[in-house]
Design a protein around this motif. Sequence first.
Motif, PDB file in Angstrom:
ATOM      1  N   TYR A  33      -1.006  -4.997  -4.302  1.00 13.92           N
ATOM      2  CA  TYR A  33      -1.609  -4.487  -5.529  1.00 13.92           C
ATOM      3  C   TYR A  33      -0.909  -5.127  -6.722  1.00 13.92           C
ATOM      4  O   TYR A  33       0.243  -4.828  -7.011  1.00 13.92           O
ATOM      5  N   GLY A  34      -1.627  -6.020  -7.403  1.00 22.85           N
ATOM      6  CA  GLY A  34      -1.099  -6.690  -8.586  1.00 22.85           C
ATOM      7  C   GLY A  34      -1.169  -5.789  -9.805  1.00 22.85           C
ATOM      8  O   GLY A  34      -1.727  -4.677  -9.758  1.00 22.85           O
ATOM      9  N   PRO A  35      -0.622  -6.253 -10.926  1.00 23.19           N
ATOM     10  CA  PRO A  35      -0.538  -5.426 -12.136  1.00 23.19           C
ATOM     11  C   PRO A  35      -1.870  -4.826 -12.601  1.00 23.19           C
ATOM     12  O   PRO A  35      -1.924  -3.652 -12.956  1.00 23.19           O
ATOM     13  N   ALA A  36      -2.933  -5.616 -12.587  1.00 23.35           N
ATOM     14  CA  ALA A  36      -4.231  -5.095 -13.051  1.00 23.35           C
ATOM     15  C   ALA A  36      -4.741  -4.001 -12.117  1.00 23.35           C
ATOM     16  O   ALA A  36      -5.269  -2.975 -12.571  1.00 23.35           O
ATOM     17  N   THR A  37      -4.563  -4.198 -10.818  1.00 19.81           N
ATOM     18  CA  THR A  37      -5.012  -3.188  -9.856  1.00 19.81           C
ATOM     19  C   THR A  37      -4.130  -1.952  -9.931  1.00 19.81           C
ATOM     20  O   THR A  37      -4.635  -0.822  -9.849  1.00 19.81           O
ATOM     21  N   VAL A  38      -2.835  -2.142 -10.120  1.00 18.37           N
ATOM     22  CA  VAL A  38      -1.931  -1.006 -10.287  1.00 18.37           C
ATOM     23  C   VAL A  38      -2.378  -0.164 -11.488  1.00 18.37           C
ATOM     24  O   VAL A  38      -2.459   1.067 -11.410  1.00 18.37           O
ATOM     25  N   GLU A  39      -2.684  -0.828 -12.586  1.00 21.55           N
ATOM     26  CA  GLU A  39      -3.139  -0.120 -13.783  1.00 21.55           C
ATOM     27  C   GLU A  39      -4.424   0.658 -13.510  1.00 21.55           C
ATOM     28  O   GLU A  39      -4.575   1.809 -13.920  1.00 21.55           O
ATOM     29  N   ARG A  40      -5.336   0.043 -12.778  1.00 16.08           N
ATOM     30  CA  ARG A  40      -6.605   0.712 -12.457  1.00 16.08           C
ATOM     31  C   ARG A  40      -6.370   1.913 -11.548  1.00 16.08           C
ATOM     32  O   ARG A  40      -6.921   2.989 -11.770  1.00 16.08           O
ATOM     33  N   VAL A  41      -5.526   1.754 -10.530  1.00 23.45           N
ATOM     34  CA  VAL A  41      -5.228   2.865  -9.613  1.00 23.45           C
ATOM     35  C   VAL A  41      -4.565   4.002 -10.377  1.00 23.45           C
ATOM     36  O   VAL A  41      -4.894   5.175 -10.161  1.00 23.45           O
ATOM     37  N   GLU A  42      -3.648   3.687 -11.271  1.00 23.71           N
ATOM     38  CA  GLU A  42      -2.987   4.737 -12.062  1.00 23.71           C
ATOM     39  C   GLU A  42      -3.999   5.482 -12.927  1.00 23.71           C
ATOM     40  O   GLU A  42      -3.938   6.709 -13.039  1.00 23.71           O
ATOM     41  N   ILE A  93       0.826  -1.202   0.000  1.00 26.65           N
ATOM     42  CA  ILE A  93       0.000   0.000   0.000  1.00 26.65           C
ATOM     43  C   ILE A  93       0.866   1.260   0.000  1.00 26.65           C
ATOM     44  O   ILE A  93       0.532   2.247  -0.662  1.00 26.65           O
ATOM     45  N   GLN A  94       2.001   1.223   0.697  1.00 23.66           N
ATOM     46  CA  GLN A  94       2.893   2.381   0.702  1.00 23.66           C
ATOM     47  C   GLN A  94       3.482   2.618  -0.689  1.00 23.66           C
ATOM     48  O   GLN A  94       3.567   3.762  -1.150  1.00 23.66           O
ATOM     49  N   GLN A  95       3.884   1.551  -1.363  1.00 22.57           N
ATOM     50  CA  GLN A  95       4.415   1.691  -2.720  1.00 22.57           C
ATOM     51  C   GLN A  95       3.345   2.191  -3.673  1.00 22.57           C
ATOM     52  O   GLN A  95       3.602   3.045  -4.513  1.00 22.57           O
ATOM     53  N   MET A  96       2.126   1.674  -3.517  1.00 22.60           N
ATOM     54  CA  MET A  96       1.029   2.100  -4.383  1.00 22.60           C
ATOM     55  C   MET A  96       0.695   3.565  -4.121  1.00 22.60           C
ATOM     56  O   MET A  96       0.416   4.320  -5.060  1.00 22.60           O
ATOM     57  N   ALA A  97       0.736   3.973  -2.868  1.00 27.38           N
ATOM     58  CA  ALA A  97       0.466   5.366  -2.520  1.00 27.38           C
ATOM     59  C   ALA A  97       1.504   6.285  -3.161  1.00 27.38           C
ATOM     60  O   ALA A  97       1.147   7.310  -3.767  1.00 27.38           O
ATOM     61  N   ARG A  98       2.771   5.932  -3.043  1.00 21.69           N
ATOM     62  CA  ARG A  98       3.825   6.751  -3.658  1.00 21.69           C
ATOM     63  C   ARG A  98       3.668   6.810  -5.171  1.00 21.69           C
ATOM     64  O   ARG A  98       3.820   7.864  -5.776  1.00 21.69           O
ATOM     65  N   ARG A  99       3.364   5.697  -5.757  1.00 23.61           N
ATOM     66  CA  ARG A  99       3.258   5.622  -7.219  1.00 23.61           C
ATOM     67  C   ARG A  99       2.058   6.400  -7.747  1.00 23.61           C
ATOM     68  O   ARG A  99       2.134   7.035  -8.788  1.00 23.61           O
ATOM     69  N   SER A 100       0.950   6.349  -7.034  1.00 18.08           N
ATOM     70  CA  SER A 100      -0.297   6.945  -7.521  1.00 18.08           C
ATOM     71  C   SER A 100      -0.526   8.376  -7.046  1.00 18.08           C
ATOM     72  O   SER A 100      -1.271   9.119  -7.679  1.00 18.08           O
ATOM     73  N   GLY A 101       0.068   8.731  -5.910  1.00 18.74           N
ATOM     74  CA  GLY A 101      -0.223  10.027  -5.316  1.00 18.74           C
ATOM     75  C   GLY A 101      -1.417   9.983  -4.374  1.00 18.74           C
ATOM     76  O   GLY A 101      -1.723  10.973  -3.719  1.00 18.74           O
TER      77      GLY A 101
END
Length: 156
Positions: A50-59, A13-21
């Motif tokens: 967060y897997g690749p599909a979820t990462v793409e959706r969050v982005e 979640i921390q990595q996803m937060a940094r990546r997405s804002g």
Amino acid sequence: MASATGEQTDLTIQQMARRSGFSGPTLRYYEQIGLLGVVARDESSGHRRYGPATVERVEALSCLRSAGMTVSGMRRYLDLLAEGDSAAAETRDLFASQADRLAADIEQLQLRLVYLRGKARLWDARVRGDADAEKQAIAEVTRVMDHIFSTEGPGI
């Protein structure tokens, strides 16, 4: 994040937060209200992954949010996306409408920028004791304020 083999690894979640804002609480909220679908959990710790599909959706959601789209607009986009090409016209209209709102927001921000720069010139003229420059700055600020208040109501 890529592994040694070049494959996408799951993000915390921390990595996803940094990546997405998005903040961690926002990511959890978006999951809770169904914007992200089910987010996988690490079997040993129970932490979100967060897997690749979820990462793409969050982005994608991050881009939409940064363009001013509301949560309901993002939800509508995801619904239309699920419908595929049959919803292409509605999807186009959603983006065109959001683009129009963003253009109006930009116009108002540009007016506020002119206002602030005019105020800075006014105070600079006072610092320098330049009465003529101060009068010009006051006139400019007054014109901008008249325009702002005639187009959006009180806001500064």
